[in-house]
Scaffold this motif. Sequence first.
Motif, PDB file in Angstrom:
ATOM      1  N   ARG A 118      50.495  39.748  48.171  1.00 38.83           N
ATOM      2  CA  ARG A 118      49.468  40.113  49.151  1.00 38.83           C
ATOM      3  C   ARG A 118      49.911  41.322  49.968  1.00 38.83           C
ATOM      4  NH1 ARG A 118      47.631  34.354  51.914  1.00 38.83           N
ATOM      5  NH2 ARG A 118      46.250  33.617  50.224  1.00 38.83           N
ATOM      6  N   ALA A 119      51.177  41.316  50.370  1.00 40.58           N
ATOM      7  CA  ALA A 119      51.692  42.433  51.169  1.00 40.58           C
ATOM      8  C   ALA A 119      51.659  43.736  50.383  1.00 40.58           C
ATOM      9  CB  ALA A 119      53.119  42.123  51.631  1.00 40.58           C
ATOM     10  N   ALA A 120      51.886  43.644  49.070  1.00 36.67           N
ATOM     11  CA  ALA A 120      51.881  44.832  48.219  1.00 36.67           C
ATOM     12  C   ALA A 120      50.475  45.282  47.852  1.00 36.67           C
ATOM     13  CB  ALA A 120      52.676  44.559  46.947  1.00 36.67           C
ATOM     14  N   GLY A 121      49.494  44.389  48.024  1.00 40.27           N
ATOM     15  CA  GLY A 121      48.125  44.718  47.662  1.00 40.27           C
ATOM     16  C   GLY A 121      47.851  44.650  46.181  1.00 40.27           C
ATOM     17  N   SER A 122      48.736  43.972  45.443  1.00 37.75           N
ATOM     18  CA  SER A 122      48.529  43.795  44.001  1.00 37.75           C
ATOM     19  C   SER A 122      49.491  42.729  43.494  1.00 37.75           C
ATOM     20  CB  SER A 122      48.756  45.102  43.228  1.00 37.75           C
ATOM     21  OG  SER A 122      50.117  45.478  43.288  1.00 37.75           O
ATOM     22  N   GLY A 123      49.162  42.181  42.337  1.00 36.72           N
ATOM     23  CA  GLY A 123      50.023  41.178  41.724  1.00 36.72           C
ATOM     24  C   GLY A 123      49.371  40.647  40.467  1.00 36.72           C
ATOM     25  N   ARG A 124      50.180  40.104  39.599  1.00 36.36           N
ATOM     26  CA  ARG A 124      49.695  39.533  38.345  1.00 36.36           C
ATOM     27  C   ARG A 124      50.306  38.147  38.166  1.00 36.36           C
ATOM     28  NH1 ARG A 124      47.149  43.077  39.392  1.00 36.36           N
ATOM     29  NH2 ARG A 124      46.981  45.159  38.473  1.00 36.36           N
ATOM     30  N   ILE A 125      49.459  37.173  37.873  1.00 34.67           N
ATOM     31  CA  ILE A 125      49.906  35.820  37.555  1.00 34.67           C
ATOM     32  C   ILE A 125      49.343  35.466  36.187  1.00 34.67           C
ATOM     33  CG2 ILE A 125      49.764  33.376  38.171  1.00 34.67           C
ATOM     34  CD1 ILE A 125      49.524  34.278  41.116  1.00 34.67           C
ATOM     35  N   VAL A 126      50.198  35.037  35.288  1.00 37.59           N
ATOM     36  CA  VAL A 126      49.771  34.605  33.961  1.00 37.59           C
ATOM     37  C   VAL A 126      50.364  33.230  33.694  1.00 37.59           C
ATOM     38  CG1 VAL A 126      49.732  35.096  31.490  1.00 37.59           C
ATOM     39  CG2 VAL A 126      49.699  36.991  33.131  1.00 37.59           C
ATOM     40  N   TYR A 127      49.504  32.289  33.357  1.00 39.66           N
ATOM     41  CA  TYR A 127      49.937  30.925  33.042  1.00 39.66           C
ATOM     42  C   TYR A 127      49.813  30.696  31.541  1.00 39.66           C
ATOM     43  CZ  TYR A 127      50.193  25.885  32.760  1.00 39.66           C
ATOM     44  OH  TYR A 127      50.556  24.612  32.410  1.00 39.66           O
ATOM     45  N   LEU A 128      50.855  30.134  30.942  1.00 41.69           N
ATOM     46  CA  LEU A 128      50.850  29.815  29.522  1.00 41.69           C
ATOM     47  C   LEU A 128      50.360  28.381  29.342  1.00 41.69           C
ATOM     48  CD1 LEU A 128      51.776  31.495  27.011  1.00 41.69           C
ATOM     49  CD2 LEU A 128      52.353  32.461  29.258  1.00 41.69           C
ATOM     50  N   ALA A 129      49.142  28.241  28.870  1.00 41.53           N
ATOM     51  CA  ALA A 129      48.568  26.918  28.620  1.00 41.53           C
ATOM     52  C   ALA A 129      48.686  26.623  27.133  1.00 41.53           C
ATOM     53  CB  ALA A 129      47.122  26.878  29.096  1.00 41.53           C
ATOM     54  N   THR A 152      43.107  25.146  35.491  1.00 50.04           N
ATOM     55  CA  THR A 152      42.083  25.151  36.538  1.00 50.04           C
ATOM     56  C   THR A 152      42.641  25.717  37.837  1.00 50.04           C
ATOM     57  OG1 THR A 152      40.956  23.264  35.545  1.00 50.04           O
ATOM     58  CG2 THR A 152      40.509  23.695  37.867  1.00 50.04           C
ATOM     59  N   LEU A 153      43.864  25.339  38.189  1.00 50.92           N
ATOM     60  CA  LEU A 153      44.502  25.878  39.388  1.00 50.92           C
ATOM     61  C   LEU A 153      44.589  27.403  39.314  1.00 50.92           C
ATOM     62  CD1 LEU A 153      46.113  25.299  42.023  1.00 50.92           C
ATOM     63  CD2 LEU A 153      48.162  25.240  40.599  1.00 50.92           C
ATOM     64  N   THR A 154      44.936  27.914  38.146  1.00 48.26           N
ATOM     65  CA  THR A 154      45.073  29.362  37.972  1.00 48.26           C
ATOM     66  C   THR A 154      43.735  30.061  38.128  1.00 48.26           C
ATOM     67  OG1 THR A 154      46.925  28.955  36.453  1.00 48.26           O
ATOM     68  CG2 THR A 154      45.944  31.160  36.420  1.00 48.26           C
ATOM     69  N   ARG A 155      42.666  29.452  37.639  1.00 46.37           N
ATOM     70  CA  ARG A 155      41.337  30.049  37.786  1.00 46.37           C
ATOM     71  C   ARG A 155      40.914  30.085  39.258  1.00 46.37           C
ATOM     72  NH1 ARG A 155      37.145  27.178  34.556  1.00 46.37           N
ATOM     73  NH2 ARG A 155      35.927  29.079  34.947  1.00 46.37           N
ATOM     74  N   TYR A 156      41.288  29.066  40.009  1.00 44.38           N
ATOM     75  CA  TYR A 156      40.993  29.090  41.441  1.00 44.38           C
ATOM     76  C   TYR A 156      41.774  30.201  42.140  1.00 44.38           C
ATOM     77  CZ  TYR A 156      37.941  25.056  41.919  1.00 44.38           C
ATOM     78  OH  TYR A 156      36.852  24.218  41.875  1.00 44.38           O
ATOM     79  N   LEU A 157      43.011  30.417  41.700  1.00 43.73           N
ATOM     80  CA  LEU A 157      43.781  31.525  42.259  1.00 43.73           C
ATOM     81  C   LEU A 157      43.056  32.847  42.036  1.00 43.73           C
ATOM     82  CD1 LEU A 157      47.435  30.624  41.217  1.00 43.73           C
ATOM     83  CD2 LEU A 157      46.621  30.962  43.557  1.00 43.73           C
ATOM     84  N   ALA A 158      42.483  33.019  40.854  1.00 43.49           N
ATOM     85  CA  ALA A 158      41.761  34.252  40.550  1.00 43.49           C
ATOM     86  C   ALA A 158      40.616  34.467  41.535  1.00 43.49           C
ATOM     87  CB  ALA A 158      41.235  34.218  39.116  1.00 43.49           C
ATOM     88  N   VAL A 159      39.883  33.403  41.842  1.00 44.42           N
ATOM     89  CA  VAL A 159      38.746  33.495  42.757  1.00 44.42           C
ATOM     90  C   VAL A 159      39.212  33.822  44.174  1.00 44.42           C
ATOM     91  CG1 VAL A 159      36.913  32.159  43.864  1.00 44.42           C
ATOM     92  CG2 VAL A 159      37.280  31.964  41.393  1.00 44.42           C
ATOM     93  N   GLU A 160      40.289  33.193  44.593  1.00 37.09           N
ATOM     94  CA  GLU A 160      40.704  33.287  45.992  1.00 37.09           C
ATOM     95  C   GLU A 160      41.593  34.491  46.298  1.00 37.09           C
ATOM     96  OE1 GLU A 160      40.593  28.419  46.531  1.00 37.09           O
ATOM     97  OE2 GLU A 160      42.512  29.473  46.587  1.00 37.09           O
ATOM     98  N   GLU A 161      42.330  34.993  45.312  1.00 33.45           N
ATOM     99  CA  GLU A 161      43.320  36.040  45.579  1.00 33.45           C
ATOM    100  C   GLU A 161      42.881  37.426  45.126  1.00 33.45           C
ATOM    101  OE1 GLU A 161      46.005  35.484  47.396  1.00 33.45           O
ATOM    102  OE2 GLU A 161      45.458  33.365  47.554  1.00 33.45           O
ATOM    103  N   GLY A 162      41.719  37.521  44.480  1.00 32.46           N
ATOM    104  CA  GLY A 162      41.272  38.824  44.007  1.00 32.46           C
ATOM    105  C   GLY A 162      41.123  39.850  45.115  1.00 32.46           C
ATOM    106  N   ARG A 163      40.734  39.421  46.290  1.00 36.43           N
ATOM    107  CA  ARG A 163      40.541  40.367  47.403  1.00 36.43           C
ATOM    108  C   ARG A 163      41.842  41.042  47.815  1.00 36.43           C
ATOM    109  NH1 ARG A 163      39.971  36.594  52.799  1.00 36.43           N
ATOM    110  NH2 ARG A 163      41.244  34.844  52.074  1.00 36.43           N
ATOM    111  N   TYR A 164      42.986  40.455  47.405  1.00 35.64           N
ATOM    112  CA  TYR A 164      44.289  41.058  47.687  1.00 35.64           C
ATOM    113  C   TYR A 164      44.796  41.906  46.517  1.00 35.64           C
ATOM    114  CZ  TYR A 164      44.332  37.502  51.364  1.00 35.64           C
ATOM    115  OH  TYR A 164      44.019  36.712  52.435  1.00 35.64           O
ATOM    116  N   GLY A 165      43.947  42.096  45.500  1.00 39.52           N
ATOM    117  CA  GLY A 165      44.377  42.862  44.342  1.00 39.52           C
ATOM    118  C   GLY A 165      45.212  42.066  43.361  1.00 39.52           C
TER     119      GLY A 165
END
Length: 238
Positions: A118-129, A152-165
């Motif tokens: 969040r502080a950097a204004g970008s990030g990538r999270i990839v979960y291996l299902a 499902t948790l990862t998809r919620y992260l996408a919705v909630e953290e996109g505004r931080y890049g």
Amino acid sequence: MTDPIALVAGATGPLGRRMVDHLSELGLRVAALSRSGDHPPGAQWSTACDITDAAAVDTALTDLEARLGAVDVLVNAAHPRAPGATAVADLGADELAAQLAAVAGHLTLCRRVLPGMRAAGSGRIVYLAGALIARPIAGHAAYGTAKAAATTLTRYLAVEEGRYGITANIVAPGRVVDPDDPVDTDPGWVAAAEALTARMSLPDFPTPGDVAATVGTLVTNPAVTGQTIWVTGGEPIT
């Protein structure tokens, strides 16, 4: 500008090792977490860590941040090995809980790296299902359920953290065959492999390198988030 830091959890398994190599080839500085603590050749930092132990995760990440800096990319391939085929009718609560602990571990990792992203204004999270989250194979309910929950948790992260890049995506392999490792000859898996082959449009199962390349695409693309990418050799997943 320094190269981004990628943290790979589950870094010493067949998929994890190849992801460490591939991300390093892409120019990222790669850090490796694993239960064994073995140091993959492509990693610049590694330590032993059970992701289900929140205190251990915090200790590991504090050391990583002091040595290399904040994590820009989290790739989580860590998960306890399923003990064997168990029908739902015979599934014990302890066996299910052991698999679900990995979901809490995924949450712990994500929560630990999010402030820096969040502080950097970008990030990538990839979960291996895995394909078992949508295409059940009898006897693997506990593993599939845990993987589905973390997806499902990862998809919620996408919705909630996109505004931080920050993007969050899922890579879901089917059966993966490592050309350098012996093929599993367990009769149950052989039968499952034959059934999967009949459903595939491609002639060969994906390799760890194929999975790593898919992860690499998501890590380098800022415009894709909340997606599940199936790496199944063309096996249709619905």
